[in-house]
Design a protein around this motif. Structure first.
Motif, PDB file in Angstrom:
ATOM      1  N   GLY A 149       0.780  -1.227   0.000  1.00  0.00           N
ATOM      2  CA  GLY A 149       0.000   0.000   0.000  1.00  0.00           C
ATOM      3  C   GLY A 149       0.811   1.276   0.000  1.00  0.00           C
ATOM      4  N   ALA A 150       2.138   1.172   0.042  1.00  0.00           N
ATOM      5  CA  ALA A 150       2.987   2.361   0.105  1.00  0.00           C
ATOM      6  C   ALA A 150       3.465   2.766  -1.285  1.00  0.00           C
ATOM      7  CB  ALA A 150       4.191   2.109   1.019  1.00  0.00           C
ATOM      8  N   SER A 151       3.992   3.986  -1.384  1.00  0.00           N
ATOM      9  CA  SER A 151       4.487   4.470  -2.673  1.00  0.00           C
ATOM     10  C   SER A 151       5.657   5.411  -2.455  1.00  0.00           C
ATOM     11  CB  SER A 151       3.381   5.194  -3.451  1.00  0.00           C
ATOM     12  OG  SER A 151       2.968   6.362  -2.772  1.00  0.00           O
ATOM     13  N   ILE A 152       6.516   5.498  -3.455  1.00  0.00           N
ATOM     14  CA  ILE A 152       7.624   6.443  -3.467  1.00  0.00           C
ATOM     15  C   ILE A 152       7.135   7.737  -4.097  1.00  0.00           C
ATOM     16  CG2 ILE A 152       9.952   6.869  -4.351  1.00  0.00           C
ATOM     17  CD1 ILE A 152      10.413   3.860  -4.303  1.00  0.00           C
ATOM     18  N   ASP A 153       7.560   8.877  -3.557  1.00  0.00           N
ATOM     19  CA  ASP A 153       7.093  10.171  -4.051  1.00  0.00           C
ATOM     20  C   ASP A 153       7.306  10.319  -5.554  1.00  0.00           C
ATOM     21  OD1 ASP A 153       6.472  10.979  -1.446  1.00  0.00           O
ATOM     22  OD2 ASP A 153       8.488  11.738  -1.094  1.00  0.00           O
ATOM     23  N   LEU A 154       6.390  11.051  -6.203  1.00  0.00           N
ATOM     24  CA  LEU A 154       6.573  11.419  -7.601  1.00  0.00           C
ATOM     25  C   LEU A 154       7.814  12.306  -7.700  1.00  0.00           C
ATOM     26  CD1 LEU A 154       5.236  11.253 -10.454  1.00  0.00           C
ATOM     27  CD2 LEU A 154       4.181  13.471  -9.923  1.00  0.00           C
ATOM     28  N   GLN A 155       8.768  11.934  -8.568  1.00  0.00           N
ATOM     29  CA  GLN A 155      10.053  12.627  -8.594  1.00  0.00           C
ATOM     30  C   GLN A 155      10.681  12.619  -9.976  1.00  0.00           C
ATOM     31  OE1 GLN A 155      13.105   9.434  -6.829  1.00  0.00           O
ATOM     32  NE2 GLN A 155      11.335   9.748  -5.485  1.00  0.00           N
ATOM     33  N   TYR A 178      20.379  15.125  -5.642  1.00  0.00           N
ATOM     34  CA  TYR A 178      19.884  15.767  -6.856  1.00  0.00           C
ATOM     35  C   TYR A 178      18.551  15.167  -7.303  1.00  0.00           C
ATOM     36  CZ  TYR A 178      21.432  19.475  -9.937  1.00  0.00           C
ATOM     37  OH  TYR A 178      21.594  20.688 -10.547  1.00  0.00           O
ATOM     38  N   ILE A 179      17.782  14.626  -6.351  1.00  0.00           N
ATOM     39  CA  ILE A 179      16.425  14.180  -6.647  1.00  0.00           C
ATOM     40  C   ILE A 179      15.477  15.370  -6.515  1.00  0.00           C
ATOM     41  CG2 ILE A 179      14.507  12.725  -5.876  1.00  0.00           C
ATOM     42  CD1 ILE A 179      16.532  10.701  -4.908  1.00  0.00           C
ATOM     43  N   VAL A 180      14.618  15.571  -7.491  1.00  0.00           N
ATOM     44  CA  VAL A 180      13.614  16.629  -7.453  1.00  0.00           C
ATOM     45  C   VAL A 180      12.271  15.971  -7.152  1.00  0.00           C
ATOM     46  CG1 VAL A 180      12.457  18.471  -8.713  1.00  0.00           C
ATOM     47  CG2 VAL A 180      14.888  17.997  -9.140  1.00  0.00           C
ATOM     48  N   ARG A 181      11.723  16.211  -5.944  1.00  0.00           N
ATOM     49  CA  ARG A 181      10.434  15.630  -5.565  1.00  0.00           C
ATOM     50  C   ARG A 181       9.314  16.565  -6.000  1.00  0.00           C
ATOM     51  NH1 ARG A 181      13.720  13.811  -1.240  1.00  0.00           N
ATOM     52  NH2 ARG A 181      13.679  11.531  -1.121  1.00  0.00           N
TER      53      ARG A 181
END
Length: 461
Positions: free
Chosen positions: A379-385, A451-454
């Motif tokens: 049920g979990a998710s990684i942020d849109l990035q 350098y990840i852009v969330r």
């Protein structure tokens, strides 16, 4: 009675198992439950879940919530975050203000304060001591729990008690911070010194008055509304409750506890706390010990074989191995200091790092590439990035994944893969009821996570 658990410490005396990003309160050392979970279960014998307040910081928030939820779903309701690290005195003041303002607790309420990373047994006897402390605290005293010392330990603070037995408790003459060996030997021989366990019981109104008398700088900020305290918390002095109040107050008494207690402040103390085999070894993990005596050997994923060893500490993790002589474990702090000076990542985090959505393990890396194993909770998710400087492949090893890449949404399953181009918005979700395991291969000119852009941040990071 309410309980305040201090769960924001970042000690690394149990390196390489304990690191700044994953300190010892979250470790499972010879037990299926972490030290924090053991603390929670112990306190549920004296307080209900709604009466337990967990105090931590943003870095450890998700570790605390995860551990608490496994013990009781109701425990995570009262989790308070310190805006900055300012030691135990400001932390306790913040916890008291939260109790008064948000939980609407009376100033006459008794508060039990304890660390989150100690071993205490038997629990039944500990509960009886806490009940006695509650009665004494209602008389206007601050109760400190002392442990009868069994050897001249230099890693603990000491409490000197004086006068007659007042019914299982004694007046405190003074506190002494970690003494040298000669002083510790003298304390042991004199017989009226106790180890300071770092656990205290008091009514909120009593502690407020002692802050006024002994720590006016903290008291002035405490009198502000909770939101203002949080906004100005970095102005609090960086001072322990021992220095701020206990050493100055005239209202402190001590209850000597005749039980097993350890703050697991070193590998030596962990060795003392755990069960031994027939040759006085503590063996955890995949270990083959031949002619080995009085050793602590902790394995992780590899086989460890020992031959003709005695009085050693061996601790293996994914990326580091510690070998030390028993009795010298306090010197591990010098190793940690050297690693910090060299800015080695091994002192800050493990190869496996934990996230609100699951965990990520670094498997391999080289110039322009990284390979990771990613586990996403059901049920979990990684942020849109977006990753501006690298591409990646996701290969499903277990479970099913819902993948968003640009405007496309698709489902991929075991043995299937998908390609994510650089500078393309993407998200990884687990719609299933079992953990999702992904192998991620990154490739590009700059592949560091700074350098990840969330594009959204539902986890509040």
């Amino acid at each position: 009675m309410k309980a305040l658990i201090l769960a924001g410490g970042s000690g690394t005396r149990l390196w390489p198992a304990s690191r700044e990003a994953y300190p010892k309160q979250f470790l499972k050392l010879g037990d299926e439950k972490s030290l924090l979970q053991q603390t929670l279960e112990r306190l549920l014998n004296i307080a209900s879940p709604k009466d337990i307040l967990l105090l931590t910081n943003e870095q450890y928030k998700f570790h605390v919530l995860s551990d608490a939820n496994e013990v009781s779903k109701d425990l995570a309701d009262n989790t308070l975050l310190e805006p900055a690290r300012r030691n135990t005195a400001p932390a306790i003041a913040l916890g008291m203000k939260y109790c008064l303002e948000r939980l609407r607790i009376s100033p006459e309420e008794v508060l039990f304060v304890c660390p989150s990373d100690h071993i205490i047994k038997p629990v039944e006897k500990f509960v009886e001591y806490v009940k006695l402390a509650e009665k004494v605290a209602r008389q206007g005293y601050i109760v400190a729990f002392g442990i009868k010392p069994v050897y001249p330990e230099t890693g603990y603070g000491y409490i000197k008690v004086t006068g007659e037995d007042l019914g299982g408790y004694y007046l405190v003459e003074r506190f002494t911070e970690k003494p040298n060996l000669e002083t510790a030997k003298r304390f042991l021989s004199e017989g009226n010194y106790l180890w300071n366990s770092g656990m205290f019981v008091f009514t909120i109104e009593t502690m407020i008055e002692e802050l006024r008398l002994c720590a006016p700088e903290i008291y002035q900020l405490f009198n502000q509304p909770l939101d203002d305290i949080i906004a100005n918390f970095q102005k609090m002095p960086d001072i322990s409750i021992d220095y701020a109040v206990m050493e100055k107050s005239k209202k402190v008494i001590a209850i000597p506890m005749d039980i097993y207690w350890s703050d697991i402040g070193s590998w030596d103390s962990l060795y003392d706390a755990l069960d031994k085999d027939g040759k006085a070894n503590v063996i955890l993990g995949d270990v083959l010990a031949k002619d080995t005596e009085s050793c602590l050997v902790i394995g992780n994923k590899r086989l460890i074989a020992t031959v003709d060893l005695k009085d050693l500490i061996i601790v293996e993790t994914d990326d580091a191995i510690l070998i030390a002589k028993r009795g010298s474990a306090q010197k591990v702090k010098h190793v940690v200091e050297e690693l910090k000076r060299k800015k080695r990542i091994e002192v800050f985090e493990h190869r496996t790092v934990y996230r609100p959505w699951g965990e990520c393990t670094s498997l391999e890396e080289g110039p322009r590439y990284k390979i990771k194993r990613i586990v996403v909770k059901p049920g979990a998710s990684i942020d849109l990035q977006i990753h501006p400087h690298w591409n990646k492949h996701w290969i499903v090893a277990k479970g099913s994944a819902k993948v968003t890449i640009g405007n496309n949404v698709m489902y991929i399953h075991e043995n299937e893969s998908v390609y994510v181009p650089k500078s393309t918005p993407h998200r990884l979700e687990n719609p299933d009821k079992i953990p999702l395991e992904i192998i991620e291969i990154q490739n590009g000119e700059y592949i560091e996570e700074d350098y990840i852009v969330r594009l959204d941040d539902e986890h509040g990071r």
